[in-house]
Design a protein around this motif. Structure first.
Motif, short mmCIF file in Angstrom:
data_model
loop_
_atom_site.label_atom_id
_atom_site.label_comp_id
_atom_site.label_asym_id
_atom_site.label_seq_id
_atom_site.Cartn_x
_atom_site.Cartn_y
_atom_site.Cartn_z
N LEU A 82 0.90 -1.11 0.08
CA LEU A 82 0.09 -0.08 -0.01
C LEU A 82 0.77 1.37 0.10
O LEU A 82 0.61 2.11 -0.69
N PHE A 83 2.08 1.27 0.77
CA PHE A 83 2.53 2.64 1.16
C PHE A 83 3.96 2.61 0.39
O PHE A 83 4.75 3.73 0.23
N GLY A 84 4.62 1.51 -0.29
CA GLY A 84 5.61 1.46 -0.85
C GLY A 84 6.95 1.16 0.08
O GLY A 84 6.51 1.34 1.59
N SER A 85 8.07 1.06 -0.38
CA SER A 85 9.19 0.68 0.62
C SER A 85 10.35 1.33 -0.08
O SER A 85 10.76 1.39 -1.37
N ARG A 86 11.45 1.42 0.97
CA ARG A 86 12.73 1.95 0.25
C ARG A 86 13.84 0.92 0.60
O ARG A 86 13.39 -0.20 1.07
N LYS A 87 14.76 1.05 -0.53
CA LYS A 87 15.78 -0.08 -0.77
C LYS A 87 16.28 -0.24 0.77
O LYS A 87 16.81 0.48 1.36
N GLY A 88 16.41 -1.80 1.25
CA GLY A 88 17.00 -2.03 2.33
C GLY A 88 15.95 -1.92 3.65
O GLY A 88 16.55 -2.13 4.80
N THR A 132 15.31 -4.91 -2.50
CA THR A 132 16.37 -4.50 -2.99
C THR A 132 16.46 -3.40 -3.96
O THR A 132 17.44 -3.00 -4.47
N GLU A 133 15.31 -2.80 -4.03
CA GLU A 133 14.88 -1.68 -4.66
C GLU A 133 14.17 -0.69 -4.13
O GLU A 133 13.13 -1.33 -3.29
N HIS A 134 13.89 0.57 -4.36
CA HIS A 134 12.81 1.47 -4.17
C HIS A 134 11.65 0.95 -4.86
O HIS A 134 11.69 0.61 -6.06
N ARG A 135 10.62 0.76 -4.11
CA ARG A 135 9.16 0.52 -4.64
C ARG A 135 8.29 1.39 -4.31
O ARG A 135 7.76 1.51 -3.19
N ARG A 136 7.23 1.96 -5.55
CA ARG A 136 6.12 2.77 -4.93
C ARG A 136 5.09 1.73 -4.56
O ARG A 136 4.75 0.59 -5.17
N GLY A 137 4.13 2.56 -3.78
CA GLY A 137 2.91 1.72 -3.18
C GLY A 137 1.81 2.21 -4.19
O GLY A 137 1.86 3.08 -4.88
N LEU A 138 0.69 1.46 -3.72
CA LEU A 138 -0.32 1.58 -4.53
C LEU A 138 -0.98 3.00 -4.35
O LEU A 138 -1.67 3.56 -5.36
N PHE A 139 -0.73 3.73 -3.22
CA PHE A 139 -1.47 4.99 -2.89
C PHE A 139 -0.53 6.22 -4.04
O PHE A 139 -1.32 6.72 -4.50
N GLN A 140 0.77 5.66 -4.03
CA GLN A 140 1.54 6.70 -5.22
C GLN A 140 1.13 6.35 -6.57
O GLN A 140 0.88 7.22 -7.47
N MET A 141 1.00 5.10 -6.91
CA MET A 141 0.65 4.57 -8.33
C MET A 141 -0.81 4.91 -8.69
O MET A 141 -0.90 5.36 -9.93
N VAL A 164 1.46 9.69 2.70
CA VAL A 164 1.87 8.51 2.98
C VAL A 164 3.33 8.54 3.28
O VAL A 164 4.37 9.16 2.70
N THR A 165 3.74 7.51 3.99
CA THR A 165 5.38 7.32 4.29
C THR A 165 5.50 5.91 4.00
O THR A 165 5.01 4.81 4.55
N SER A 166 6.42 5.55 3.06
CA SER A 166 6.74 4.42 2.53
C SER A 166 7.71 3.78 3.74
O SER A 166 8.46 4.28 4.78
N VAL A 167 7.68 2.43 3.73
CA VAL A 167 8.26 1.63 4.67
C VAL A 167 9.73 1.93 4.34
O VAL A 167 10.38 1.76 3.51
#
Length: 336
Positions: free
Chosen positions: A212-218, A224-233, A264-267
């Motif tokens: 939902l919120f996305g995640s940062r690398k690590g 293994t990479e930055h990923r946008r969440g569904l909120f951003q998409m 939103v704040t990504s993981v």
């Protein structure tokens, strides 16, 4: 089939070798020396891409981009520019050009930019065709129902299509909650923006937050990479939270904050980002009862229930049965 390019440049010393390079790489090239000639050519010729210099006699390349995109929005355009006029190339991209090239450039760079521009424009055109099909398909008039109860629901839904009001659609499994949600989106002001649906019952609890919120690398093992969440998409469009009653209780607090603050704040991130999303939620549960037994947050329930819509099961609207039976019989006949 050869790709066709419209090449616009008034410098013969540059035009000839460029024309030759493109032909050797398998392109069919239509060369012209002014923006006015280019616009005239486009009235009678179909091309896959326009490659234009920024500096032209008369109308310049930036204005040419604007005119092309006004009349031929699905046509890819690449602007060539000297180093000192990059700002103009950026302006051309703001007007719709797919890319720009800074002179002098190598043949390999030219061919890569042209190929990517055509592919990107074809992808955008395909997305627009899908969007048009969805806008034609997902309308209230296409939902098969003539009962007074369903007509009242359509009127209620129509009253909020152009608003950002959060809608909670509830009813038994199979009554058409997602179909109604899509019709609200594709009938409203956000119809040209993304519609994303997330099935809250299908996402593993440990992946829910990052989905939902996305995640940062690590941020966690496997990130293994930055990923946008569904909120951003879903930015600018609508996010459907299907079966919202299945959302884990700890995440409901974060969802409530996202709806209220539009951030939103990504993981793994240390700062929030703004979002522009309209929320529609569906459920087959009695969320009021879930609230009473402590399985759903009361404040989130009230935030989602700004516009509650109950879709009745077919047994409560028997007058719709003949209409649906006729539709499915015709569908089965076409398949056989």
């Amino acid at each position: 089939m050869k790709r066709r390019l419209l090449l616009v440049d008034d410098e013969e010393v540059f035009l000839r070798p460029l024309h030759r390079t493109l032909e050797l790489r398998g392109y069919e090239v239509l060369p012209v020396q002014s923006a006015e000639q280019a616009l005239e050519t486009l009235k009678s010729e179909d091309v896959d891409l326009v490659l234009t210099d920024r500096r032209l006699p008369g109308m310049d390349g930036v204005e040419l981009v604007r005119r092309i995109k006004a009349d031929h929005p699905d046509l890819a355009v690449v602007v060539m520019t000297a180093y000192g006029t990059i700002e103009s190339a950026v302006e051309a991209m703001r007007l719709g050009a797919e890319d720009y090239l800074v002179k002098p450039f190598e043949a390999a760079e030219l061919l890569l930019v042209i190929r990517r521009a055509i592919e990107f424009q074809e992808l955008k055109a395909a997305n627009r065709r899908t969007l048009r099909r969805n806008q034609e398909r997902f309308t209230f008039s296409n939902i098969l129902a003539r009962s007074a109860g369903m007509q009242a629901i359509f009127e209620l839904a129509r009253s909020v299509v152009d608003l950002d009001t959060t809608v909670l659609i509830h009813g038994e499994t199979g009554v058409g909650k997602e179909l109604l949600a899509r019709s609200i989106h594709f009938s409203g002001a956000r119809r040209d923006r993304p519609f994303l649906a997330v099935n809250c019952a299908a996402i593993p609890a440990e992946l829910f937050e990052s989905e939902l919120f996305g995640s940062r690398k690590g941020a966690f093992t496997g990130a293994t990479e930055h990923r946008r969440g569904l909120f951003q998409m879903a930015s600018g469009g609508t996010l459907l939270l299907d079966e919202i009653g299945e959302m884990p209780l700890p995440l409901q607090t974060k969802l409530l904050r996202a709806i209220e603050e539009k951030k939103v704040t990504s993981v793994g991130a240390d700062r929030p980002v703004d979002i522009d999303v309209r929320f529609i939620a569906t459920t087959n549960k009695d969320l009021q009862a879930e609230v009473e037994r402590g399985a759903f947050r009361r404040d989130l329930f009230y935030r989602l229930s700004v516009m509650p819509i109950r879709v009745p099961p077919l047994r409560e609207r028997p007058e719709d049965i003949p209409l649906l039976a006729k539709h499915f019989l015709e569908q089965a006949t076409r398949r056989s």
